[in-house]
Design a protein around this motif. Structure first.
Motif, PDB file in Angstrom:
ATOM      1  N   ARG A  14      -1.059  -4.743  -8.897  1.00  0.00           N
ATOM      2  CA  ARG A  14      -1.495  -3.772  -7.886  1.00  0.00           C
ATOM      3  C   ARG A  14      -1.607  -4.452  -6.510  1.00  0.00           C
ATOM      4  N   LYS A  15      -2.155  -5.679  -6.509  1.00  0.00           N
ATOM      5  CA  LYS A  15      -2.314  -6.409  -5.251  1.00  0.00           C
ATOM      6  C   LYS A  15      -0.963  -6.711  -4.625  1.00  0.00           C
ATOM      7  N   SER A  19       1.185  -5.162  -0.807  1.00  0.00           N
ATOM      8  CA  SER A  19       1.825  -5.855   0.312  1.00  0.00           C
ATOM      9  C   SER A  19       2.743  -4.915   1.086  1.00  0.00           C
ATOM     10  N   GLY A 155      -2.590  -3.578   1.811  1.00  0.00           N
ATOM     11  CA  GLY A 155      -3.458  -4.581   1.200  1.00  0.00           C
ATOM     12  C   GLY A 155      -4.789  -4.027   0.745  1.00  0.00           C
ATOM     13  N   GLY A 156      -4.806  -2.766   0.304  1.00  0.00           N
ATOM     14  CA  GLY A 156      -6.038  -2.165  -0.192  1.00  0.00           C
ATOM     15  C   GLY A 156      -6.971  -1.670   0.888  1.00  0.00           C
TER      16      GLY A 156
END
Length: 334
Positions: A14-15, A19, A155-156
Protein backbone atom coordinates in the motif's frame (compact mmCIF):
# COMPACT_ATOMS: atom_id res chain seq x y z
CA UNK A 1 1.12 -23.84 -16.78
CA UNK A 2 -0.07 -22.33 -13.52
CA UNK A 3 0.71 -18.64 -12.89
CA UNK A 4 2.47 -17.95 -9.62
CA UNK A 5 0.82 -15.46 -7.31
CA UNK A 6 3.28 -13.06 -5.71
CA UNK A 7 2.93 -12.55 -1.97
CA UNK A 8 3.57 -9.09 -0.56
CA UNK A 9 3.43 -7.40 2.80
CA UNK A 10 0.08 -5.59 2.44
CA UNK A 11 1.20 -2.51 4.35
CA UNK A 12 4.41 -2.14 2.36
CA UNK A 13 2.54 -2.71 -0.90
CA UNK A 14 0.00 0.00 0.00
CA UNK A 15 2.85 2.37 0.88
CA UNK A 16 4.56 1.71 -2.44
CA UNK A 17 1.33 2.37 -4.32
CA UNK A 18 1.05 5.64 -2.40
CA UNK A 19 4.13 6.88 -4.26
CA UNK A 20 1.80 7.53 -7.19
CA UNK A 21 0.12 10.91 -6.71
CA UNK A 22 -3.58 10.87 -7.56
CA UNK A 23 -6.48 13.24 -7.59
CA UNK A 24 -9.28 12.76 -5.08
CA UNK A 25 -12.85 12.08 -6.17
CA UNK A 26 -16.25 11.49 -4.64
CA UNK A 27 -18.52 9.08 -6.52
CA UNK A 28 -22.27 9.48 -5.98
CA UNK A 29 -25.44 7.69 -7.04
CA UNK A 30 -28.85 6.77 -5.58
CA UNK A 31 -29.77 3.41 -4.12
CA UNK A 32 -32.90 1.38 -4.88
CA UNK A 33 -34.88 3.46 -2.34
CA UNK A 34 -33.79 6.71 -3.96
CA UNK A 35 -31.45 7.70 -1.14
CA UNK A 36 -28.16 9.43 -2.08
CA UNK A 37 -25.03 7.31 -1.73
CA UNK A 38 -21.44 8.50 -2.01
CA UNK A 39 -17.86 7.72 -1.06
CA UNK A 40 -14.35 9.09 -1.50
CA UNK A 41 -12.32 7.31 -4.19
CA UNK A 42 -8.85 7.82 -5.68
CA UNK A 43 -8.94 4.90 -8.12
CA UNK A 44 -10.57 7.01 -10.85
CA UNK A 45 -8.99 7.06 -14.32
CA UNK A 46 -9.79 7.74 -17.94
CA UNK A 47 -10.21 4.89 -20.42
CA UNK A 48 -11.17 6.31 -23.80
CA UNK A 49 -11.94 9.60 -25.53
CA UNK A 50 -14.10 8.09 -28.27
CA UNK A 51 -16.36 6.86 -26.88
CA UNK A 52 -15.81 8.88 -23.65
CA UNK A 53 -15.20 6.22 -20.99
CA UNK A 54 -13.87 6.40 -17.41
CA UNK A 55 -13.34 3.80 -14.69
CA UNK A 56 -13.05 3.43 -10.93
CA UNK A 57 -13.09 0.51 -8.50
CA UNK A 58 -14.89 -0.33 -5.27
CA UNK A 59 -13.94 -2.91 -2.63
CA UNK A 60 -16.07 -6.06 -2.60
CA UNK A 61 -16.84 -5.55 1.10
CA UNK A 62 -17.96 -1.92 0.75
CA UNK A 63 -21.38 -1.18 2.22
CA UNK A 64 -22.27 0.86 -0.88
CA UNK A 65 -21.40 -1.90 -3.35
CA UNK A 66 -25.02 -3.03 -3.98
CA UNK A 67 -26.12 0.56 -4.71
CA UNK A 68 -23.40 1.15 -7.31
CA UNK A 69 -23.62 -2.36 -8.75
CA UNK A 70 -27.33 -1.86 -9.48
CA UNK A 71 -27.15 1.83 -10.47
CA UNK A 72 -27.66 2.91 -14.06
CA UNK A 73 -26.04 6.32 -13.47
CA UNK A 74 -23.35 7.65 -11.18
CA UNK A 75 -21.25 10.83 -10.97
CA UNK A 76 -17.54 11.40 -10.46
CA UNK A 77 -16.57 14.62 -8.67
CA UNK A 78 -12.90 15.67 -8.90
CA UNK A 79 -12.41 17.62 -5.70
CA UNK A 80 -10.78 21.03 -5.52
CA UNK A 81 -7.99 21.89 -3.12
CA UNK A 82 -10.37 23.49 -0.60
CA UNK A 83 -12.59 20.38 -0.32
CA UNK A 84 -10.41 18.31 1.97
CA UNK A 85 -13.11 18.31 4.67
CA UNK A 86 -15.65 17.00 2.15
CA UNK A 87 -13.26 14.23 1.14
CA UNK A 88 -12.80 13.25 4.78
CA UNK A 89 -16.56 13.24 5.37
CA UNK A 90 -17.27 10.91 2.46
CA UNK A 91 -14.41 8.60 3.45
CA UNK A 92 -16.15 7.76 6.74
CA UNK A 93 -18.72 5.05 7.30
CA UNK A 94 -22.03 5.20 9.09
CA UNK A 95 -23.01 8.85 8.92
CA UNK A 96 -25.29 11.06 6.83
CA UNK A 97 -22.67 12.27 4.38
CA UNK A 98 -25.08 14.51 2.48
CA UNK A 99 -26.41 16.41 5.52
CA UNK A 100 -26.55 20.19 4.98
CA UNK A 101 -25.10 19.97 1.47
CA UNK A 102 -26.68 21.91 -1.36
CA UNK A 103 -27.09 19.26 -4.04
CA UNK A 104 -27.79 19.57 -7.74
CA UNK A 105 -29.47 16.85 -9.78
CA UNK A 106 -27.86 15.08 -12.70
CA UNK A 107 -28.72 12.33 -15.15
CA UNK A 108 -31.08 9.71 -13.73
CA UNK A 109 -31.56 11.85 -10.61
CA UNK A 110 -28.01 11.34 -9.31
CA UNK A 111 -26.84 13.87 -6.68
CA UNK A 112 -24.19 16.36 -7.79
CA UNK A 113 -21.88 18.22 -5.40
CA UNK A 114 -20.96 21.88 -6.06
CA UNK A 115 -17.55 23.55 -5.91
CA UNK A 116 -15.52 20.80 -7.58
CA UNK A 117 -12.72 21.06 -10.12
CA UNK A 118 -14.69 18.87 -12.52
CA UNK A 119 -17.75 16.60 -12.58
CA UNK A 120 -18.57 13.67 -14.87
CA UNK A 121 -22.08 12.21 -15.13
CA UNK A 122 -21.82 8.62 -16.26
CA UNK A 123 -24.02 5.74 -17.43
CA UNK A 124 -22.78 2.32 -16.36
CA UNK A 125 -21.24 0.65 -19.41
CA UNK A 126 -19.89 -2.49 -17.73
CA UNK A 127 -18.35 -3.84 -14.56
CA UNK A 128 -16.01 -6.72 -13.91
CA UNK A 129 -14.25 -8.38 -11.03
CA UNK A 130 -10.65 -7.39 -10.38
CA UNK A 131 -9.22 -9.17 -7.34
CA UNK A 132 -10.82 -7.81 -4.18
CA UNK A 133 -12.48 -4.91 -6.05
CA UNK A 134 -15.30 -4.51 -8.56
CA UNK A 135 -14.21 -2.28 -11.46
CA UNK A 136 -16.83 0.02 -12.98
CA UNK A 137 -16.57 1.47 -16.48
CA UNK A 138 -18.87 4.37 -17.25
CA UNK A 139 -19.77 6.25 -20.40
CA UNK A 140 -19.66 10.00 -19.79
CA UNK A 141 -22.99 11.56 -20.79
CA UNK A 142 -22.29 15.06 -19.43
CA UNK A 143 -19.46 16.91 -17.71
CA UNK A 144 -18.39 20.34 -16.48
CA UNK A 145 -15.07 21.70 -15.27
CA UNK A 146 -13.70 24.85 -13.60
CA UNK A 147 -10.36 26.51 -12.91
CA UNK A 148 -10.20 25.31 -9.29
CA UNK A 149 -6.89 23.66 -8.38
CA UNK A 150 -7.47 19.95 -7.63
CA UNK A 151 -6.99 18.18 -4.31
CA UNK A 152 -4.12 15.69 -4.49
CA UNK A 153 -3.36 12.55 -2.47
CA UNK A 154 0.22 11.31 -2.16
CA UNK A 155 2.03 9.10 0.32
CA UNK A 156 -1.06 8.66 2.50
CA UNK A 157 -1.64 12.42 2.87
CA UNK A 158 -3.48 15.22 1.13
CA UNK A 159 -1.28 17.51 -0.95
CA UNK A 160 -1.55 20.54 -3.21
CA UNK A 161 -1.07 20.73 -6.95
CA UNK A 162 0.47 23.76 -8.61
CA UNK A 163 1.66 24.68 -12.07
CA UNK A 164 5.40 24.21 -12.59
CA UNK A 165 7.08 27.06 -14.40
CA UNK A 166 9.08 26.18 -17.48
CA UNK A 167 12.83 26.32 -16.98
CA UNK A 168 14.27 29.65 -18.05
CA UNK A 169 17.88 30.51 -18.74
CA UNK A 170 19.68 31.98 -15.75
CA UNK A 171 21.08 35.48 -15.70
CA UNK A 172 24.75 35.40 -16.79
CA UNK A 173 25.91 37.43 -13.80
CA UNK A 174 24.41 34.85 -11.44
CA UNK A 175 25.69 31.81 -13.31
CA UNK A 176 28.73 31.34 -11.10
CA UNK A 177 26.97 32.37 -7.89
CA UNK A 178 24.25 30.74 -5.82
CA UNK A 179 21.78 30.79 -8.72
CA UNK A 180 18.31 32.28 -9.19
CA UNK A 181 16.64 29.27 -7.59
CA UNK A 182 18.63 29.61 -4.35
CA UNK A 183 16.08 29.64 -1.51
CA UNK A 184 17.71 32.56 0.29
CA UNK A 185 17.61 34.68 -2.86
CA UNK A 186 13.97 33.85 -3.60
CA UNK A 187 12.79 34.48 -0.03
CA UNK A 188 14.93 37.58 0.40
CA UNK A 189 13.89 39.26 -2.82
CA UNK A 190 10.23 38.32 -2.30
CA UNK A 191 10.36 39.80 1.22
CA UNK A 192 11.89 43.10 0.11
CA UNK A 193 9.61 43.47 -2.90
CA UNK A 194 6.50 42.63 -0.87
CA UNK A 195 7.36 45.07 1.93
CA UNK A 196 8.25 47.81 -0.56
CA UNK A 197 4.48 48.05 -1.12
CA UNK A 198 3.72 48.32 2.59
CA UNK A 199 6.64 50.49 3.71
CA UNK A 200 5.17 53.84 2.51
CA UNK A 201 2.24 53.28 4.89
CA UNK A 202 4.64 52.43 7.71
CA UNK A 203 6.65 55.59 7.02
CA UNK A 204 3.48 57.65 7.15
CA UNK A 205 2.79 56.18 10.60
CA UNK A 206 6.41 56.71 11.65
CA UNK A 207 7.07 53.00 12.15
CA UNK A 208 10.03 50.85 11.21
CA UNK A 209 9.61 47.30 9.88
CA UNK A 210 10.62 45.97 13.30
CA UNK A 211 8.07 48.11 15.13
CA UNK A 212 5.32 47.01 12.75
CA UNK A 213 6.32 43.38 13.30
CA UNK A 214 5.94 43.71 17.07
CA UNK A 215 2.72 45.76 16.89
CA UNK A 216 1.01 43.31 14.53
CA UNK A 217 2.22 40.31 16.55
CA UNK A 218 0.84 41.88 19.72
CA UNK A 219 -2.69 41.64 18.26
CA UNK A 220 -2.49 37.84 18.62
CA UNK A 221 -3.09 37.93 22.37
CA UNK A 222 -4.50 40.54 24.78
CA UNK A 223 -1.33 40.27 26.82
CA UNK A 224 2.09 38.77 26.10
CA UNK A 225 4.80 37.81 28.53
CA UNK A 226 8.46 38.46 27.91
CA UNK A 227 8.77 34.76 27.14
CA UNK A 228 6.06 35.05 24.46
CA UNK A 229 7.87 37.92 22.79
CA UNK A 230 11.23 36.20 23.04
CA UNK A 231 9.82 33.21 21.12
CA UNK A 232 8.11 35.40 18.56
CA UNK A 233 11.09 37.63 17.87
CA UNK A 234 13.85 35.01 18.16
CA UNK A 235 15.94 35.01 15.01
CA UNK A 236 14.06 38.07 13.69
CA UNK A 237 14.65 40.95 16.10
CA UNK A 238 17.41 39.56 18.30
CA UNK A 239 19.63 42.61 17.87
CA UNK A 240 16.99 45.28 18.38
CA UNK A 241 14.05 43.77 20.25
CA UNK A 242 14.56 45.71 23.49
CA UNK A 243 15.07 48.98 21.60
CA UNK A 244 11.94 48.34 19.54
CA UNK A 245 9.87 47.72 22.67
CA UNK A 246 11.23 50.84 24.33
CA UNK A 247 10.38 52.99 21.30
CA UNK A 248 6.82 51.64 21.16
CA UNK A 249 6.37 52.26 24.89
CA UNK A 250 7.73 55.82 24.58
CA UNK A 251 5.21 56.47 21.79
CA UNK A 252 2.37 55.21 24.02
CA UNK A 253 1.58 52.36 21.64
CA UNK A 254 2.64 49.64 24.08
CA UNK A 255 2.45 49.19 27.86
CA UNK A 256 4.93 47.27 30.00
CA UNK A 257 3.19 45.75 33.05
CA UNK A 258 3.67 43.17 35.76
CA UNK A 259 1.09 40.39 36.09
CA UNK A 260 -0.22 38.83 39.31
CA UNK A 261 2.69 36.38 39.37
CA UNK A 262 5.22 39.20 39.09
CA UNK A 263 6.19 38.40 35.48
CA UNK A 264 6.88 41.22 33.04
CA UNK A 265 4.27 41.40 30.30
CA UNK A 266 3.15 43.72 27.51
CA UNK A 267 -0.13 44.82 25.98
CA UNK A 268 -1.20 47.25 23.30
CA UNK A 269 -2.67 50.61 24.29
CA UNK A 270 -5.94 51.56 22.61
CA UNK A 271 -3.97 53.82 20.28
CA UNK A 272 -1.50 51.03 19.55
CA UNK A 273 -4.23 48.52 18.75
CA UNK A 274 -6.03 50.97 16.48
CA UNK A 275 -2.82 51.70 14.55
CA UNK A 276 -1.88 48.02 14.33
CA UNK A 277 -5.26 46.99 12.96
CA UNK A 278 -5.22 49.84 10.43
CA UNK A 279 -1.81 48.82 9.12
CA UNK A 280 -2.73 45.13 9.11
CA UNK A 281 -5.73 46.01 6.92
CA UNK A 282 -3.40 47.83 4.53
CA UNK A 283 -1.02 44.85 4.53
CA UNK A 284 -3.89 42.44 3.82
CA UNK A 285 -4.99 44.59 0.88
CA UNK A 286 -1.44 44.48 -0.50
CA UNK A 287 -1.42 40.70 0.04
CA UNK A 288 -4.63 40.34 -1.97
CA UNK A 289 -3.18 42.37 -4.84
CA UNK A 290 0.01 40.30 -4.88
CA UNK A 291 -1.70 36.92 -4.64
CA UNK A 292 -4.15 37.87 -7.40
CA UNK A 293 -1.21 37.50 -9.78
CA UNK A 294 -0.86 33.81 -8.96
CA UNK A 295 -2.87 31.00 -10.50
CA UNK A 296 -6.12 29.67 -8.96
CA UNK A 297 -5.56 28.39 -5.41
CA UNK A 298 -1.77 28.79 -5.69
CA UNK A 299 -1.93 31.24 -2.78
CA UNK A 300 -3.02 28.30 -0.63
CA UNK A 301 -0.10 26.22 -1.89
CA UNK A 302 2.36 29.05 -1.28
CA UNK A 303 1.18 29.65 2.29
CA UNK A 304 1.16 25.93 3.04
CA UNK A 305 4.75 25.56 1.87
CA UNK A 306 5.90 28.63 3.80
CA UNK A 307 4.21 27.31 6.94
CA UNK A 308 6.01 24.00 6.48
CA UNK A 309 9.28 25.86 5.99
CA UNK A 310 8.75 27.84 9.20
CA UNK A 311 7.97 24.59 10.97
CA UNK A 312 11.40 23.34 9.96
CA UNK A 313 13.33 26.55 10.62
CA UNK A 314 11.47 27.77 13.69
CA UNK A 315 9.33 24.97 15.18
CA UNK A 316 8.56 26.81 18.45
CA UNK A 317 7.04 29.96 16.99
CA UNK A 318 3.74 28.25 16.13
CA UNK A 319 2.82 28.11 19.80
CA UNK A 320 1.49 31.66 19.69
CA UNK A 321 -0.63 31.13 16.61
CA UNK A 322 -2.66 28.09 17.68
CA UNK A 323 -4.83 27.82 20.81
CA UNK A 324 -3.34 24.49 21.86
CA UNK A 325 0.16 25.36 20.73
CA UNK A 326 1.45 26.57 24.09
CA UNK A 327 0.35 23.35 25.79
CA UNK A 328 2.05 21.29 23.10
CA UNK A 329 5.18 23.37 23.38
CA UNK A 330 5.23 23.05 27.17
CA UNK A 331 4.75 19.28 26.88
CA UNK A 332 7.57 19.04 24.33
CA UNK A 333 9.93 21.12 26.44
CA UNK A 334 8.84 19.54 29.73
Amino acid sequence: MTAEVATFDAGAFRKALGSFATGVTIITTRDAAGEPVGLTVNSFNSVSLNPPLVLWSLANNAMSLPAFRDAEYWAVHILSSDQEDLSTRFAKRGENKFADLELETGSGGIPLLPGCSARFQCRTASSYQGGDHLIFIGEVVAFDHYDNAPLVFHGGRYAHATQRLANKPGEPYLAGSFGEDFLGYLLGRSHFRFFSRIRPHLSEAGLSDEEFYVLSAMTLKPQMTSSDLDKLTAGVLDHCCEQTLTTLIDRHLLLRETDAAGAVCFRLTERGRELALKLISVAKAVESQVLAGLGPDEDTVLKSLLNQLLGVLDPDVGSLWHPDGEAKLAQRNG
